[in-house]
Design an enzyme around this catalytic site. Structure first.
Site, short mmCIF file in Angstrom:
data_model
loop_
_atom_site.label_atom_id
_atom_site.label_comp_id
_atom_site.label_asym_id
_atom_site.label_seq_id
_atom_site.Cartn_x
_atom_site.Cartn_y
_atom_site.Cartn_z
N LYS A 16 0.86 -1.36 0.06
CA LYS A 16 -0.29 0.02 0.16
C LYS A 16 0.95 1.22 0.11
O LYS A 16 0.48 2.22 -0.18
CB LYS A 16 -1.03 0.11 1.20
CG LYS A 16 -2.09 -1.03 1.18
CD LYS A 16 -2.92 -0.91 2.60
CE LYS A 16 -3.80 -1.94 2.72
NZ LYS A 16 -4.48 -2.57 1.57
N SER A 17 2.24 1.21 0.04
CA SER A 17 3.13 2.21 0.11
C SER A 17 2.96 3.25 -0.92
O SER A 17 2.97 4.62 -0.77
CB SER A 17 4.59 1.86 0.31
OG SER A 17 4.64 1.11 1.56
N LYS A 66 15.02 -6.19 5.06
CA LYS A 66 15.39 -5.15 6.10
C LYS A 66 16.68 -5.19 6.70
O LYS A 66 17.47 -4.23 7.11
CB LYS A 66 14.45 -5.03 7.25
CG LYS A 66 12.94 -4.49 6.70
CD LYS A 66 11.81 -4.26 7.84
CE LYS A 66 10.38 -4.03 7.32
NZ LYS A 66 9.49 -3.80 8.37
N ASP A 102 9.74 1.85 11.68
CA ASP A 102 8.39 1.12 12.38
C ASP A 102 8.08 1.41 13.84
O ASP A 102 6.90 1.71 14.14
CB ASP A 102 9.12 -0.50 12.37
CG ASP A 102 8.80 -0.88 10.94
OD1 ASP A 102 7.97 -0.35 9.97
OD2 ASP A 102 9.56 -2.02 10.58
N GLY A 127 6.31 -12.08 19.75
CA GLY A 127 7.22 -12.22 18.54
C GLY A 127 8.36 -11.72 18.88
O GLY A 127 8.61 -10.96 19.84
N GLY A 129 11.04 -11.42 16.11
CA GLY A 129 11.45 -11.27 14.69
C GLY A 129 11.87 -9.74 14.56
O GLY A 129 11.89 -8.98 15.22
N GLY A 130 11.89 -9.28 13.12
CA GLY A 130 12.56 -7.91 12.70
C GLY A 130 11.60 -6.98 13.24
O GLY A 130 11.86 -5.81 13.83
N ALA A 131 10.35 -7.19 13.10
CA ALA A 131 9.26 -6.16 13.86
C ALA A 131 9.35 -5.97 15.26
O ALA A 131 9.36 -4.97 15.66
CB ALA A 131 7.68 -6.47 13.10
P1 NDP Z 1 9.89 -12.22 11.01
O1 NDP Z 1 9.85 -13.11 9.89
O2 NDP Z 1 11.17 -11.39 11.22
O3 NDP Z 1 9.44 -12.90 12.22
C1 NDP Z 1 8.17 -13.67 12.54
C2 NDP Z 1 8.05 -13.70 13.87
O4 NDP Z 1 6.42 -14.31 13.87
C3 NDP Z 1 8.91 -14.60 14.76
O5 NDP Z 1 8.81 -14.21 16.12
C4 NDP Z 1 8.45 -16.14 14.66
O6 NDP Z 1 8.57 -16.69 15.91
C5 NDP Z 1 6.63 -15.66 14.87
N1 NDP Z 1 5.78 -16.67 14.09
C6 NDP Z 1 5.72 -16.86 13.02
N2 NDP Z 1 4.66 -17.72 12.92
C7 NDP Z 1 4.04 -18.07 14.31
C8 NDP Z 1 3.15 -18.78 14.51
N3 NDP Z 1 2.37 -19.59 14.03
N4 NDP Z 1 3.13 -18.92 16.14
C9 NDP Z 1 3.76 -17.87 16.67
N5 NDP Z 1 4.90 -17.32 16.18
C10 NDP Z 1 4.96 -17.31 14.94
O7 NDP Z 1 8.64 -11.11 10.68
P2 NDP Z 1 8.59 -9.57 10.96
O8 NDP Z 1 8.99 -9.59 12.28
O9 NDP Z 1 9.18 -8.83 9.87
O10 NDP Z 1 6.91 -9.42 10.82
C11 NDP Z 1 6.14 -9.85 11.73
C12 NDP Z 1 4.75 -9.14 11.35
O11 NDP Z 1 4.56 -7.88 11.66
C13 NDP Z 1 4.27 -9.34 9.86
O12 NDP Z 1 2.78 -9.98 9.90
C14 NDP Z 1 4.21 -8.14 9.32
O13 NDP Z 1 3.38 -8.02 8.29
C15 NDP Z 1 4.05 -7.17 10.26
N6 NDP Z 1 4.57 -6.02 10.08
C16 NDP Z 1 3.56 -4.83 10.22
C17 NDP Z 1 3.98 -3.60 10.08
C18 NDP Z 1 3.27 -2.34 10.05
O14 NDP Z 1 3.25 -1.42 9.72
N7 NDP Z 1 1.94 -2.64 10.19
C19 NDP Z 1 5.61 -3.15 9.91
C20 NDP Z 1 6.40 -4.43 10.10
C21 NDP Z 1 5.74 -5.69 10.33
P3 NDP Z 1 9.86 -17.91 15.77
O15 NDP Z 1 10.92 -17.15 16.02
O16 NDP Z 1 9.63 -18.89 16.77
O17 NDP Z 1 9.71 -18.53 14.25
#
Ligand code: NDP
Length: 283
Positions: A16-17, A66, A102, A127, A129-131
């Site tokens: 959507k950017s 990222k 972010d 979570g 991850g990166g976010a």
């Molecule tokens: P990453 O791939 O870096 O991290 C994914 C994370 O989700 C990890 O902590 C992973 O856990 C966890 N995970 C994945 N599947 C499951 C599950 N079924 N049950 C539990 N934990 C799970 O992704 P990002 O951090 O980059 O993004 C995360 C979310 O944030 C995405 O949905 C993204 O769209 C959203 N986002 C939204 C933004 C916005 O502006 N609204 C900006 C940035 C991100 P594990 O380490 O155990 O694998």
């Protein structure tokens, strides 16, 4: 000629950017063109260099680039350094300046749009991850009573806690795993996992009551209707639900400011996107 900006990602067609930045440019009377560019998985750096050679002035960066953008930048903002990830690049002569907007986007959505104060509150971040990494420092700056980070892969959450523990003014904790959340309740629960993308719910203890009375359930994911996490919260009686659309627009507004030195009004842009996606939860 219009100044050129873009968002790099893979995939990218859903982004959507372009709509958001085109609306900001119109609002701020800036002559710029913004497009979505698909970078090959193994060709992000080359795509950036081609874009710079074509006159590009700046770019947003989304999944999965990222961390690579962080490594590509020749200069970093403090918040990008803390997040170890970059979602906005500015091309200043020979310099590639990296920022991460972010965390600021999430904070603005929570504090301003949703009127949800964080100071003194118990916050749960799901979570690691990166976010999640990008929002830990800005959340801690607000001095919550406690910030708990839970992740499926527990060692990733522990690593994140260790990274920020030294600078944390609030208690920053990792419970061990999801089952250890049982018996704890929070005023704000933020889902920063990508579980919703797959239509899944993080493995939260079902009957544990992690949501305190009057709490806010926030999913960084956005879309039509409730995400699985928001549906779970609603079923637990939570009345304040929000998806990540506001964060998306607010992080874009921060990026626009990083590039152009002007701060657009995000409110009408959020409302227009919300109307286009036929609503979704907010407030
Ligand atoms: P990453 O791939 O870096 O991290 C994914 C994370 O989700 C990890 O902590 C992973 O856990 C966890 N995970 C994945 N599947 C499951 C599950 N079924 N049950 C539990 N934990 C799970 O992704 P990002 O951090 O980059 O993004 C995360 C979310 O944030 C995405 O949905 C993204 O769209 C959203 N986002 C939204 C933004 C916005 O502006 N609204 C900006 C940035 C991100 P594990 O380490 O155990 O694998």
């Amino acid at each position: 000629m219009s100044d050129l900006y873009c968002v790099f990602g893979n995939p990218i067609s859903h982004s959507k950017s372009p709509v958001i930045h085109t609306a900001f440019a119109r609002q701020c009377r800036q002559d710029l063109r913004y497009e979505a560019l698909l970078a090959p998985i193994d060709g992000f750096a080359a795509s950036v260099r081609t874009f710079i050679a074509a006159g590009g002035r700046g770019a947003n960066v989304t999944v999965p680039f990222k961390e690579e953008a962080f490594r590509l930048a020749t200069r970093l903002s403090v918040r990008a350094e803390l997040a170890a990830a970059v979602n906005s690049l500015r091309f200043d002569g020979a310099e590639i300046v990296g920022d991460n907007t972010d965390g600021a986007g999430l904070l603005r959505d929570l504090l301003v749009n949703l009127a949800c104060p964080i100071a003194g509150r118990r916050v749960l971040l799901l979570g690691a991850g990166g976010a999640a990494r990008g929002v830990v420092a800005p959340l801690l700056e607000q001095r919550p009573a406690t910030l708990v980070i839970a992740n499926r892969n527990v060692s990733r959450a522990q690593e994140l806690v260790q990274c920020f523990a030294a600078s944390a003014s609030a208690s920053l904790l990792c419970p061990g795993g999801y089952p250890e959340l049982a018996g704890q309740s929070f005023d704000l629960v933020i889902n920063a996992t990508s579980a919703s993308l797959a239509g899944a719910l993080p493995p939260l203890p079902a009957a544990a009551g992690i949501f305190a009375p009057a709490s806010l359930a926030y999913d960084m994911m956005y879309g039509k209707g409730d995400t699985p996490f928001l549906a779970f919260a609603r079923a637990q009686g939570v009345e304040r639900l929000a998806d990540g659309l506001g964060m998306l627009v607010e992080q874009a507004a921060e990026a626009f400011h990083f590039w152009r030195g002007l701060r657009p009004d995000s409110t009408p842009v959020i409302a227009a996107l919300r109307a286009r996606s036929e609503a979704g939860p907010a407030g």
